[in-house]
Motif scaffolding. Structure first.
Motif, PDB file in Angstrom:
ATOM      1  N   MET A 118       4.966   1.393 -12.732  1.00 49.40           N
ATOM      2  CA  MET A 118       4.925   2.114 -11.486  1.00 49.40           C
ATOM      3  C   MET A 118       5.990   1.688 -10.535  1.00 49.40           C
ATOM      4  O   MET A 118       6.579   0.432 -10.753  1.00 49.40           O
ATOM      5  N   ALA A 119       6.424   2.726  -9.722  1.00 48.18           N
ATOM      6  CA  ALA A 119       7.502   2.249  -8.771  1.00 48.18           C
ATOM      7  C   ALA A 119       7.393   3.063  -7.467  1.00 48.18           C
ATOM      8  O   ALA A 119       6.724   4.172  -7.551  1.00 48.18           O
ATOM      9  N   MET A 120       7.373   2.398  -6.242  1.00 50.36           N
ATOM     10  CA  MET A 120       7.301   3.015  -5.117  1.00 50.36           C
ATOM     11  C   MET A 120       8.445   3.621  -4.576  1.00 50.36           C
ATOM     12  O   MET A 120       9.682   2.992  -4.675  1.00 50.36           O
ATOM     13  N   VAL A 121       8.418   5.141  -4.346  1.00 47.95           N
ATOM     14  CA  VAL A 121       9.557   5.614  -4.155  1.00 47.95           C
ATOM     15  C   VAL A 121       9.461   6.678  -2.873  1.00 47.95           C
ATOM     16  O   VAL A 121       8.386   6.713  -2.337  1.00 47.95           O
ATOM     17  N   LYS A 154       0.928  -1.123   0.180  1.00 52.66           N
ATOM     18  CA  LYS A 154       0.098  -0.019   0.006  1.00 52.66           C
ATOM     19  C   LYS A 154       0.966   1.179   0.041  1.00 52.66           C
ATOM     20  O   LYS A 154       1.829   1.431   0.762  1.00 52.66           O
ATOM     21  N   SER A 155       0.409   2.357  -1.097  1.00 49.71           N
ATOM     22  CA  SER A 155       1.385   3.353  -0.837  1.00 49.71           C
ATOM     23  C   SER A 155       1.015   4.258  -0.174  1.00 49.71           C
ATOM     24  O   SER A 155      -0.058   4.382   0.601  1.00 49.71           O
ATOM     25  N   THR A 156       1.909   5.093   0.604  1.00 52.98           N
ATOM     26  CA  THR A 156       1.644   6.257   1.505  1.00 52.98           C
ATOM     27  C   THR A 156       2.194   7.635   1.208  1.00 52.98           C
ATOM     28  O   THR A 156       2.562   7.360   0.200  1.00 52.98           O
ATOM     29  N   HIS A 157       1.859   8.497   1.799  1.00 57.54           N
ATOM     30  CA  HIS A 157       2.374   9.758   1.659  1.00 57.54           C
ATOM     31  C   HIS A 157       4.011   9.730   1.907  1.00 57.54           C
ATOM     32  O   HIS A 157       4.530  10.423   0.976  1.00 57.54           O
ATOM     33  N   LYS A 158       4.263   9.020   2.551  1.00 57.85           N
ATOM     34  CA  LYS A 158       6.131   9.043   2.673  1.00 57.85           C
ATOM     35  C   LYS A 158       6.642   8.065   1.514  1.00 57.85           C
ATOM     36  O   LYS A 158       7.914   8.375   0.894  1.00 57.85           O
ATOM     37  N   PHE A 159       5.872   7.122   0.892  1.00 54.62           N
ATOM     38  CA  PHE A 159       6.410   6.340   0.037  1.00 54.62           C
ATOM     39  C   PHE A 159       5.125   6.416  -1.308  1.00 54.62           C
ATOM     40  O   PHE A 159       4.589   5.345  -1.324  1.00 54.62           O
ATOM     41  N   PRO A 160       5.388   7.291  -2.064  1.00 54.65           N
ATOM     42  CA  PRO A 160       4.106   7.264  -3.257  1.00 54.65           C
ATOM     43  C   PRO A 160       4.591   6.432  -4.154  1.00 54.65           C
ATOM     44  O   PRO A 160       5.719   6.172  -4.514  1.00 54.65           O
TER      45      PRO A 160
END
Length: 154
Positions: free
Chosen positions: A88-91, A66-72
């Motif tokens: 997509m990539a989680m960064v 799940k993406s978060t504000h810290k890891f969009p």
């Protein structure tokens, strides 16, 4: 998410979308509702409807965290309506801001080049031109100086 909701989600996806530069597969373009920029999908759960970003839901359905504000999530293809998990990539949020400063226009609206030292990320995460910001600050300072000189009682 139940099977019927998942099927409804995928019914809004066109898997024969654009082939973006530097990508080896086609974008899966969202054809449902949008917020003007990104796709939105609502699940009709009682008593409240939950709305989420279509690309984040596709990411989670494919097994991503799940993406978060810290890891969009970052769209590698640059197509904001793309829901292809391979695009997509989680960064980190800082990395996401850096990726966006590189990806967009090479110059500000006034023509100053965005190079290593020029992009300025403000407190809200928006990219600004450092040279334009300095010019605005100088104009503001001069205007205040002139205003204060007129107020002088002498």
């Amino acid at each position: 998410m139940d099977r019927l909701t998942e099927e409804r989600f995928w019914s809004y996806v066109n898997k024969k979308g654009k082939l973006m530069p530097s990508m080896t597969s086609r974008c899966w373009e969202w054809r449902g509702a949008t917020d003007g920029t990104y796709g939105e999908f609502g699940t009709a759960t009682k008593p409240k409807q939950v709305i989420g970003c279509a690309h984040a839901i596709a990411w989670e359905l494919s097994g991503g965290a799940k993406s978060t504000h810290k890891f969009p999530l970052h769209h590698l293809c640059g197509n904001r309506l793309c829901v292809n998990p391979n695009h997509m990539a989680m960064v980190t949020s800082a990395g996401h801001a850096r990726l966006h400063t590189v990806r967009f226009d090479a110059k500000c609206p006034k023509g100053h080049p965005f190079d290593e030292g020029n992009p300025l990320i403000d407190g809200k995460g928006y990219r600004r031109c450092r040279e334009c910001a300095n010019e605005n600050r100088r104009r503001y300072t001069e205007k205040r100086r002139q205003k204060n000189a007129r107020k002088s009682p002498c």
